[in-house]
Design a protein around this motif. Structure first.
Motif, PDB file in Angstrom:
ATOM      1  N   ALA A  74       0.833  -1.213   0.000  1.00 51.79           N
ATOM      2  CA  ALA A  74       0.000   0.000   0.000  1.00 51.79           C
ATOM      3  C   ALA A  74       0.866   1.261   0.000  1.00 51.79           C
ATOM      4  N   GLN A  75       1.868   1.298   0.864  1.00 50.15           N
ATOM      5  CA  GLN A  75       2.736   2.479   0.903  1.00 50.15           C
ATOM      6  C   GLN A  75       3.518   2.602  -0.404  1.00 50.15           C
ATOM      7  N   ALA A  76       3.949   1.462  -0.945  1.00 53.03           N
ATOM      8  CA  ALA A  76       4.680   1.486  -2.215  1.00 53.03           C
ATOM      9  C   ALA A  76       3.808   2.064  -3.322  1.00 53.03           C
ATOM     10  N   ASP A  77       2.543   1.663  -3.360  1.00 57.85           N
ATOM     11  CA  ASP A  77       1.669   2.153  -4.424  1.00 57.85           C
ATOM     12  C   ASP A  77       1.384   3.641  -4.262  1.00 57.85           C
ATOM     13  N   ALA A  78       1.115   4.057  -3.041  1.00 62.15           N
ATOM     14  CA  ALA A  78       0.827   5.478  -2.814  1.00 62.15           C
ATOM     15  C   ALA A  78       2.037   6.328  -3.206  1.00 62.15           C
ATOM     16  N   ALA A  79       3.223   5.885  -2.812  1.00 62.94           N
ATOM     17  CA  ALA A  79       4.438   6.634  -3.135  1.00 62.94           C
ATOM     18  C   ALA A  79       4.672   6.630  -4.645  1.00 62.94           C
ATOM     19  N   TYR A  80       4.455   5.472  -5.263  1.00 58.47           N
ATOM     20  CA  TYR A  80       4.626   5.349  -6.721  1.00 58.47           C
ATOM     21  C   TYR A  80       3.714   6.317  -7.473  1.00 58.47           C
ATOM     22  N   GLN A  81       2.463   6.347  -7.079  1.00 60.83           N
ATOM     23  CA  GLN A  81       1.507   7.230  -7.768  1.00 60.83           C
ATOM     24  C   GLN A  81       2.005   8.673  -7.789  1.00 60.83           C
ATOM     25  N   ASN A  82       2.541   9.117  -6.667  1.00 61.79           N
ATOM     26  CA  ASN A  82       3.012  10.491  -6.596  1.00 61.79           C
ATOM     27  C   ASN A  82       4.308  10.688  -7.373  1.00 61.79           C
ATOM     28  N   ALA A  83       5.148   9.673  -7.364  1.00 62.99           N
ATOM     29  CA  ALA A  83       6.390   9.749  -8.136  1.00 62.99           C
ATOM     30  C   ALA A  83       6.086   9.877  -9.627  1.00 62.99           C
ATOM     31  N   VAL A  84       5.062   9.185 -10.086  1.00 62.45           N
ATOM     32  CA  VAL A  84       4.676   9.288 -11.500  1.00 62.45           C
ATOM     33  C   VAL A  84       4.229  10.709 -11.826  1.00 62.45           C
ATOM     34  N   ILE A  85       3.409  11.262 -10.951  1.00 63.50           N
ATOM     35  CA  ILE A  85       2.926  12.635 -11.185  1.00 63.50           C
ATOM     36  C   ILE A  85       4.116  13.595 -11.280  1.00 63.50           C
ATOM     37  N   TYR A  86       5.030  13.451 -10.345  1.00 65.00           N
ATOM     38  CA  TYR A  86       6.195  14.347 -10.328  1.00 65.00           C
ATOM     39  C   TYR A  86       7.065  14.142 -11.566  1.00 65.00           C
ATOM     40  N   ALA A  87       7.263  12.883 -11.934  1.00 66.64           N
ATOM     41  CA  ALA A  87       8.140  12.582 -13.074  1.00 66.64           C
ATOM     42  C   ALA A  87       7.568  13.096 -14.394  1.00 66.64           C
ATOM     43  N   LYS A  88       6.252  13.223 -14.467  1.00 64.61           N
ATOM     44  CA  LYS A  88       5.640  13.765 -15.684  1.00 64.61           C
ATOM     45  C   LYS A  88       5.640  15.290 -15.671  1.00 64.61           C
ATOM     46  N   ASP A  89       5.663  15.845 -14.467  1.00 63.67           N
ATOM     47  CA  ASP A  89       5.500  17.284 -14.307  1.00 63.67           C
ATOM     48  C   ASP A  89       6.831  18.035 -14.303  1.00 63.67           C
ATOM     49  N   ARG A  90       7.812  17.479 -13.646  1.00 66.32           N
ATOM     50  CA  ARG A  90       9.082  18.171 -13.432  1.00 66.32           C
ATOM     51  C   ARG A  90       9.922  18.166 -14.708  1.00 66.32           C
ATOM     52  N   LEU A  91      10.292  19.343 -15.188  1.00 68.14           N
ATOM     53  CA  LEU A  91      11.102  19.456 -16.400  1.00 68.14           C
ATOM     54  C   LEU A  91      12.576  19.538 -16.010  1.00 68.14           C
TER      55      LEU A  91
END
Lengths: 593, 593
Positions: free
Chosen positions: A303-320
């Motif tokens: 559960a913690q891995a998935d929650a952290a992953y979801q946010n990492a994806v958002i950041y990785a798509k957003d951060r230039l």
């Protein structure tokens, strides 16, 4: 602040397309139609994202406070707890006669993942209540069940588990808490327990402590341990609350994480307790809950891995930051998003392939528990008993690693608390420790479970893998190459490790135990490999038949290929280590460390 | 509370028996006699254990506070800083003409490990000053050197490095901080920098900020970046302090760890700055310090791992829990100490073999820096430039893992802050991120360093390994089996990975970059394997000659055997992953994560 989206689509895919639960012939599963589970998961997802997730950072920042013996939970926790109770979530998989909804454990597990992912510290209050209620359900007298369960199933009263003392955790035979028999059949409990999650708080009218203690005059060591019900407030015959019992929170621990959960030092000072189950059989009573509790902790790792992953994806798509080495992918912007970079991809694929594989493993494991408990299937019981330390140990070790990887994607922003990624790693860290530290899981697996019932269950596991391979090999070259062959190789590694233990562990058990951690990890990889093969086959079939969401299934196949190619081969390394035996591990005198 | 014992004996063994520094023909090394380095290391060890270590928990608990622009460091930090300054430690390896002691970098590194292990957050104040002073030394005018260096070498003034901005870290070409040229040759600096360690505090009279900024009208992107000296207080011609400059701390970051160090948001509002080095060549000025700074961060990974390990050993010997499976080892006590259990041993041996191997690697690397900088050896410079990302990335990734393992040995006590083990993991976490996140190190290694100067340096590395093997193989069967053969195998794996990159990276660079993290790790393992072979040979020779402390050398050999048997074979797994290429890594559209 982090966000959370419940993985309802993936769960539905697993329950209905992969595990085909309605056809599983487990009592209660015939009701679990796709629309029905979909509606429940959607509702659970809503409360997770909208109510529990926003409180996650608040819980971490505020923590709990102790003043004059009263523990205050973080702002908003009590109101959210009322919402969870009103939704009937705590009793989802509890018997109807005590106010529950009698749903199978597999559904409780899916919902539990969402709750835990959105707010682990909060969800522990109801999780521990669930565990204590299960113990009373399994071992309580009718009177005890009628007194406590309706209130606990509703979470009007919460529960705790009291095992650890300052000088003993794993080795409970050393315990000192005493139980003095009284004339009325009750006991006076005296001693100190530590690390008691939800030991004292302001969210429920009463707290029902389950306490391990030694009855005076009983056998020495672990054979003299009994389990007691010790309510915070005495319960009158009419069910109303009476006097305060002799139990109090002496201190709150400052912890690395799960700040929103009150971790208490509990002092028992002649508190009135009632024997739960048989005298001196306290450990047996504890162990009946172990499989469920440990599977629940393994689920927290995921559960913690998935929650952290979801946010990492958002950041990785957003951060230039930087440009793709193969040519700009965001040519009109000042730089490309992080997600174009191969090593960021590598990390996200590690996380994604672990999370989805672990979810399949957990839900499959939950069906085994249902098969055992609801269906009385002894083979399922044996199999899940074997795999419980793997689920707990492997998924929490790996789950933690994944939160660290997710945090890493944020660079410096991952290290400051403002972005919330540090909390995922700090919260996930506890799952490697509680309910039996992962080293103890590995010991349980290799020292106890492997040989249980003459090795019957581990042989059943290998038969299951072999049958899967036999039934699914030879139909499609790509599937054979990408899934069947890697699974075969990993399974062969695992068997070779088991063989090494058999051949060398007899003359010196250290040859087996020195490899226990590696064995637990390779076992976990084989389980996830099997799950990935099953998921991939399901998706490949759906694509061939032209049914379902093609993008979903193609993504599933690609993610599975990653796991099989990049993660599963770790089994070979673990085998190499195991086959070096105990000599290098045990070579030093203790004085020379 | 944790304790710390400086590893002086191990360092002396490395410096004199393994690296034989006095015979190394590096300028300044002839003075480094055994007694001399011994005396310095003993003194550094004393201040580490007695002064810095007791402040470590205090720093973590109190953190820094910002009030009206003033940052207060934790209780005791200022007094300890004075003690460190009085001992002359900050200038140990700085030139005598600016008040330093002109000792080689290798000695500064050994002392730095002790300081960092006992209190990383505290030691960063002087570490950043060292970095800033090195930049001024390398690129400053005589006037700049004379103005700043005497004060900075004494740490009367501290220094900072200002690179990161809210929207850019790794990709500094995106930077927005501006430098407006003034008539007097100075610049007005305006912009915001974040994550500035020691950006503002109460331990020094002045703070000398080195700031990257773009001169208005200069080239776009990274080619327009220049480096500036921006003092907190202006410096008058007589060296006294003048008016406050237009720079202020806007905020302190709440971080996962290193709470004792003030991590500041720094606002530059038309602050007066002086160009350091050439216009638009700011990145070049930064890069000359990079090797040292990154080696220093790699050392932090090792330092935290060693400090955590030392405490885990104490706990494992002290805590009684369970019985040895091969028979009670503490039969008169209620249970055996944790250290009898094979999986506890496995974990402690992981930690010990990593820490000692890493220390050898770091100190050897420091001799390469001395050989390059003091001896003008271009080959040494090329080799250490190649290995810098390995030292930084591998040692901090692994160092962090080891702190997690040390914490795990404490069970629940590892999770509560009282025992101090959580701090080691929280502090160690930053080293994977700052000075270039470890993914960037892997990219630097595979994307830049491997091919640098036509691949000359990586070939030199393989030649070094081959020469070692050639010179030491075939003399002793046990040594060949335990050390030479594993080193050969691991080195072959590393070469095969390099070959894969050469053959596949040309047509698609992603085939190389998707394996960059694995390559960095396998490279690190080969380096530690080589170091272990060297240490083992030294100890085996000493035992054969009957010289030195036999127990020390036998322990060294046993620890080395563990590393070669249990850790080094990880190279095979990394190679397997690398050889699957980029296809599974890059398969998904970004939208499908």
């Amino acid at each position: 602040m982090p966000s959370y989206t419940a993985p309802t689509k993936d769960m539905q895919f697993l329950l209905h397309d992969v595990l085909k639960i309605t056809e599983a012939e487990i009592p209660g599963y015939d009701e679990l139609e796709r629309d029905f589970t979909g509606a429940i998961l959607e509702e659970a997802g809503k409360i997770s994202s909208a109510v529990l997730q926003p409180l996650n950072t608040i819980g971490d920042t505020e923590g709990c406070t102790l003043e004059n013996g009263v523990v205050r939970t973080p702002t908003g926790f009590k109101a959210a707890f009322e919402q969870v109770k009103e939704g009937g979530w705590p009793g989802l998989d509890m018997p109807e006669e005590y106010g529950g909804q009698n749903m199978p454990y597999v559904l409780g597990t899916a919902v539990g993942e969402m709750f835990s992912a959105s707010n682990q510290a909060f969800t522990m209050y109801q999780g521990l209540t669930h565990g204590a209620a299960s113990a009373i359900l399994a071992h309580g007298s009718d009177e005890q069940k009628n007194t406590y369960l309706p209130k606990m199933v509703a979470c009007d009263w919460t529960g705790t588990m009291n095992l650890t003392e300052p000088h003993c955790g794993t080795d409970l035979g050393l315990m000192r808490t005493k139980a003095e028999p009284q004339a009325d059949g009750s006991f006076k409990i005296t001693g100190q327990k530590i690390f008691i999650s939800a030991g004292e708080h302001d969210m429920s009218d009463n707290i029902i402590h389950l306490v391990l203690a030694k009855i005076t005059g009983g056998p020495e060591g672990i054979k003299g341990v009994s389990l007691f019900i010790v309510p915070k407030f005495m319960v009158n015959e009419d069910g109303s609350l009476g006097a305060r019992n002799g139990v109090a929170c002496g201190n709150l621990e400052e912890k690395m994480g799960i700040h929103g959960n009150s971790t208490c030092v509990m002092n028992y000072d002649g508190a009135t307790g009632y024997l739960l189950g048989q005298e001196h059989k306290g450990m047996r009573a504890m162990f009946t809950m172990m499989n469920e509790a440990r599977l629940g902790v393994g689920m927290q790792g995921l559960a913690q891995a998935d929650a952290a992953y979801q946010n990492a994806v958002i950041y990785a798509k957003d951060r230039l930051q930087g440009r793709a080495v193969t040519g700009a992918e965001n040519p009109d912007g000042p730089a490309d998003p992080l997600i174009v970079h191969p090593d960021i991809r590598r990390s996200l694929m590690d996380q994604k392939s672990f999370t989805e594989g672990a979810r399949a493993f957990i839900l499959w494991g939950a069906t085994m528990i249902d098969r055992a408990h609801r269906g009385g299937d002894a083979d399922a019981d044996g199999l899940i008993s074997l795999l419980t330390p793997v689920i707990k140990g492997f998924l929490t070790d790996k789950g933690y690693d994944m939160t660290v990887q997710a945090q890493q994607i944020y660079g410096g922003h991952g290290y400051i608390e403002e972005w919330g990624m540090s909390q995922y790693t700090r919260d996930a860290r506890i799952a490697m420790i509680y309910e039996g530290a992962n080293g103890v899981q590995a010991l349980d697996l290799v020292g106890r479970k492997l040989a249980q019932d003459g090795g019957k269950h581990v042989m059943a596991f290998f038969d299951m893998v072999k049958s899967y391979i036999k039934e699914n090999a030879g139909q499609d070259d790509a599937f054979d190459r990408d899934f069947i062959e890697p699974l075969k190789a990993a399974s062969k590694d695992l068997q070779a490790a088991g063989m090494y233990f058999m051949q060398n562990g007899m003359k010196n058990p250290n040859h087996a135990l020195a490899g226990s951690n590696d064995f637990m990890h390779m076992f976990g990889h084989v389980c996830l490999g099997l799950m990935w093969a099953r998921m991939a086959k399901t998706s490949a079939d759906a694509l061939a038949a032209g049914t379902g969401d093609a993008t979903f299934h193609e993504t599933k196949l690609a993610t599975g290929r990653y796991y099989m190619a990049r993660q599963l081969p770790a089994t070979a390394m673990h085998l190499t280590r195991i086959q070096t035996g105990a000599d290098t591990v045990m070579a030093l005198d203790a004085a020379n460390f």
